[in-house]
Design a protein around this motif. Structure first.
Motif, PDB file in Angstrom:
ATOM      1  N   VAL A 185      -1.889  -3.476  13.997  1.00 20.28           N
ATOM      2  CA  VAL A 185      -1.639  -4.895  13.935  1.00 20.28           C
ATOM      3  C   VAL A 185      -1.249  -4.837  12.500  1.00 20.28           C
ATOM      4  O   VAL A 185      -2.010  -4.859  11.598  1.00 20.28           O
ATOM      5  N   VAL A 186       0.447  -4.838  12.207  1.00 23.54           N
ATOM      6  CA  VAL A 186       0.605  -4.607  11.023  1.00 23.54           C
ATOM      7  C   VAL A 186       1.004  -6.542   9.998  1.00 23.54           C
ATOM      8  O   VAL A 186       1.761  -6.764  10.793  1.00 23.54           O
ATOM      9  N   ILE A 187       0.120  -6.718   9.049  1.00 27.03           N
ATOM     10  CA  ILE A 187       0.281  -7.931   8.665  1.00 27.03           C
ATOM     11  C   ILE A 187       1.052  -7.807   7.235  1.00 27.03           C
ATOM     12  O   ILE A 187       0.002  -7.267   6.630  1.00 27.03           O
ATOM     13  N   ASP A 188       2.117  -8.275   6.666  1.00 29.49           N
ATOM     14  CA  ASP A 188       2.479  -8.684   5.501  1.00 29.49           C
ATOM     15  C   ASP A 188       1.780 -10.259   5.085  1.00 29.49           C
ATOM     16  O   ASP A 188       2.598 -10.938   4.998  1.00 29.49           O
ATOM     17  N   SER A 189       0.443  -9.467   3.945  1.00 25.43           N
ATOM     18  CA  SER A 189       0.791 -11.386   3.589  1.00 25.43           C
ATOM     19  C   SER A 189       1.117 -11.782   2.482  1.00 25.43           C
ATOM     20  O   SER A 189       0.710 -12.176   1.511  1.00 25.43           O
ATOM     21  N   LYS A 196      -7.469  -3.500  15.235  1.00 22.45           N
ATOM     22  CA  LYS A 196      -6.901  -2.800  14.264  1.00 22.45           C
ATOM     23  C   LYS A 196      -6.522  -3.310  13.177  1.00 22.45           C
ATOM     24  O   LYS A 196      -5.268  -3.499  14.122  1.00 22.45           O
ATOM     25  N   PHE A 197      -6.301  -3.664  11.950  1.00 19.83           N
ATOM     26  CA  PHE A 197      -5.497  -3.765  11.442  1.00 19.83           C
ATOM     27  C   PHE A 197      -4.769  -3.621  10.092  1.00 19.83           C
ATOM     28  O   PHE A 197      -5.705  -3.030   9.737  1.00 19.83           O
ATOM     29  N   TYR A 198      -3.623  -3.615   9.811  1.00 19.44           N
ATOM     30  CA  TYR A 198      -2.902  -3.320   8.315  1.00 19.44           C
ATOM     31  C   TYR A 198      -2.543  -3.962   7.604  1.00 19.44           C
ATOM     32  O   TYR A 198      -1.429  -5.229   7.551  1.00 19.44           O
ATOM     33  N   ILE A 199      -2.766  -4.523   6.371  1.00 15.52           N
ATOM     34  CA  ILE A 199      -2.344  -6.187   5.430  1.00 15.52           C
ATOM     35  C   ILE A 199      -2.168  -5.122   4.826  1.00 15.52           C
ATOM     36  O   ILE A 199      -2.598  -4.112   3.417  1.00 15.52           O
ATOM     37  N   ASP A 200      -0.305  -5.500   3.945  1.00 14.99           N
ATOM     38  CA  ASP A 200      -0.285  -4.990   3.835  1.00 14.99           C
ATOM     39  C   ASP A 200       0.487  -5.930   2.621  1.00 14.99           C
ATOM     40  O   ASP A 200       1.089  -7.453   2.646  1.00 14.99           O
ATOM     41  N   ALA A 201       0.923  -6.094   1.206  1.00 19.45           N
ATOM     42  CA  ALA A 201       1.941  -6.860   0.342  1.00 19.45           C
ATOM     43  C   ALA A 201       2.956  -6.176  -0.370  1.00 19.45           C
ATOM     44  O   ALA A 201       2.600  -4.881  -0.717  1.00 19.45           O
ATOM     45  N   SER A 202       4.598  -6.749  -0.827  1.00 14.45           N
ATOM     46  CA  SER A 202       4.435  -6.165  -1.770  1.00 14.45           C
ATOM     47  C   SER A 202       4.043  -5.680  -2.636  1.00 14.45           C
ATOM     48  O   SER A 202       2.758  -5.918  -3.479  1.00 14.45           O
TER      49      SER A 202
END
Ligand code: DC
Length: 213
Positions: free
Chosen positions: A191-195, A146-152
């Motif tokens: 797993v949180v990834i800030d892109s 599981k992944f959570y992809i974020d960005a501002s």
């Protein structure tokens, strides 16, 4: 990585976080099917509007849902959708009226229940990378990938403008995160990834490392 035919990778995140691009590339790298679950909510929203039903009238929307036939398939390892025999494509998915109304349609529990059951069918026939808002929390809670992809918010607005798409992202995020039925949240084990400051390929590499590791 051995048997990719049973692999289920869930990628969630807010609008324009880059999750679609990443999910598509991860699926291609692994030779499994990419499914954009948001496209299914968009396709049904388009169908509601096409039938001249008010998207906030959930009774009428559910009445239409009950007589609608969804057919999920795949072409070149990309999930496809037809609604009552009509293939759904970019025009249906990205119309401005669809952007404006999709959050209301996606907040209706009966719509979610039906589309979630359609989404699970993809994984019965092949390995999948599915992206959306509730894939890790609701659709495939048992997958370890599981992944959570974020960005501002600034970066996300900028990405949509660069695509030439008119989309009130902040408004849609608020609706998607505050609705009662399966709101956008980060799964405990995601797993949180800030892109914000990463290229799509850098995010893909991180996802593949976690999946393979
Ligand atoms: O990923 P997208 O922006 O194309 O999704 C369109 C809308 O669909 C989004 O505003 C919320 C909804 N959606 C959802 O509720 N659950 C999903 N799994 C995917 C999308």
């Amino acid at each position: 990585m051995t048997d990719t035919s049973k692999l289920v990778i869930a990628i969630d995140g807010p609008a324009a976080s880059g999750k679609s691009t990443v999910a598509r590339k991860v699926a291609a790298e692994l030779g499994i099917v990419f499914v954009n679950s948001g496209a299914m909510y968009r396709g049904f929203t388009w169908w509601v509007l096409e039938n001249e039903i008010d998207p906030v009238n959930s009774l009428l929307v559910v009445e239409l849902l009950e007589k609608t036939i969804f057919t999920c398939g795949e072409e070149n390892r990309v999930g496809t959708l037809t609604i009552d025999g009509r293939p759904m494509g970019n025009d249906e998915f990205h119309a401005e009226t669809v952007n404006q109304n999709v959050s209301a349609i996606a907040a209706i529990p009966e719509v979610r229940e039906r589309l979630v059951s359609e989404q699970r069918k993809y994984a019965e026939v092949s390995g999948v990378v599915m992206e959306g808002r509730d894939i890790g929390t609701v659709v495939f809670p048992d997958t370890p990938h599981k992944f959570y992809i974020d960005a501002s918010p600034e970066v996300r607005e900028q990405r949509r403008r660069a695509q030439g798409i008119v989309d009130k992202i902040a408004e849609r995020d608020k609706k998607d995160s505050s609705r009662k039925a399966s709101p956008l949240t980060v799964a405990d084990d995601a797993v949180v990834i800030d892109s914000s400051h990463l290229s799509a390929d850098e995010v893909v590499a991180k996802v593949l490392t976690h999946v393979g590791g």
